[in-house]
Design a protein around this motif. Structure first.
Motif: not given
Length: 298
Positions: A169, A172, A198
């Protein structure tokens, strides 16, 4: 034959815009983490790793960095005359650190981007590998991060990137390496980086963080980028672009760093680094823990 790494570059010309207004008058490299400015943590790491030639690339408004590491015999004499031997020793010790690292300074010239200071500093060392460490990173490790990178270079003879495990997660925020082979002990052969993908597109669960061993081939890539920039005047000169170009047909490696990384380049992470340093201090740590347990007590 693998060359011994004796040189390091610290790019310190950035504005520190993410920390404004704190960095309006004080360079971000001189903000304290614990009882030392953050750049001193980087210099100490390099000296502890056997580096004997450190180039700090600066811009206007960064004279406090030079002042910090410059010897000050008058101050030392005054402190000793006042009986403040501990403070005098601390001032002398910082100057000795600069002597051991043989710190020199260069003004940054050229296009914007983090590859430019590396190219500036490499003018006199084309045949040598060098470490590149950012001055707003603090690593706490039993073996200094710089030494871990040097050991990986000695094992491979090719450019090395510092890596840390990450949650997908978080992809980015980082350059994420494409891992071609796991060579054990945290050493990975990689064939490039994907910038800030992403989470579903991240090619691995590792983040490229502050720290590189670069070779003359990487500098050649930076030089080629810069020549193209002067022709077209577009974009910026990034070290990761040079590494990606080199990795297309040459070996590049990543070393997963054992230790704890603190990024001081933005307000939240800077506060985390401050608190972590204070909590680890033998005097300040217990005080902060008491405050956390009883915040109403002055």
């Amino acid at each position: 034959m693998t060359r011994t790494i004796r040189r390091a570059v610290i790019p310190a010309a950035g504005m520190g815009s993410r920390l404004l207004p704190l960095t309006k008058a004080t360079p971000k490299e001189m903000l304290p983490v614990g009882d030392k400015p953050v750049i001193e943590h980087t210099v100490r790491e390099l000296v502890a790793s056997g580096i004997t030639d450190i180039t700090i690339v600066v811009s206007s408004g960064k004279t406090l960095i030079q002042d910090h590491f410059r010897p000050d015999p008058a101050l030392v004499e005054r402190l000793r005359g006042d009986g403040k031997q501990e403070y005098a020793d601390a001032v002398e010790e910082v100057a000795e650190l600069a002597r051991l690292g043989h710190i020199t300074y260069l003004d940054q010239h050229g296009p914007y981007g983090n590859g430019t200071p590396v190219l500036n500093a490499y003018r006199d060392a084309r045949d040598e590998p060098s470490l590149v460490l950012w001055p707003d990173d603090v690593f706490v490790a039993d073996v200094p991060r710089a030494q871990q990178l040097v050991s990986a270079y000695e094992r491979t003879g090719h450019p090395v990137l510092a890596l840390m495990p990450m949650e997908r997660e978080e992809s980015r925020r980082y350059g994420v390496p494409r891992v071609a082979e796991d060579l054990s002990d945290g050493l990975l052969r990689i064939d490039g980086l994907v910038e800030k993908p992403k989470p579903e597109d991240a090619p691995s669960a590792y983040a490229a963080i502050g720290g590189y061993v670069i070779t003359p081939d990487i500098v050649d890539q930076l030089r080629a980028q810069t020549e193209r920039w002067y022709t077209h005047r577009t974009g910026e000169i990034y070290l990761t672009d040079a590494i990606n170009a080199h990795a297309a047909d040459h070996p590049v490696y990543g070393q997963v760093i054992q230790g704890r990384w603190y990024d001081t380049g933005n307000p939240a992470d800077y506060l985390v680094a401050q608190f972590a340093s204070a909590l680890a201090h033998p005097e300040y740590g217990p005080l902060l823990r008491r405050l956390a347990a009883h915040p109403e007590t002055p």
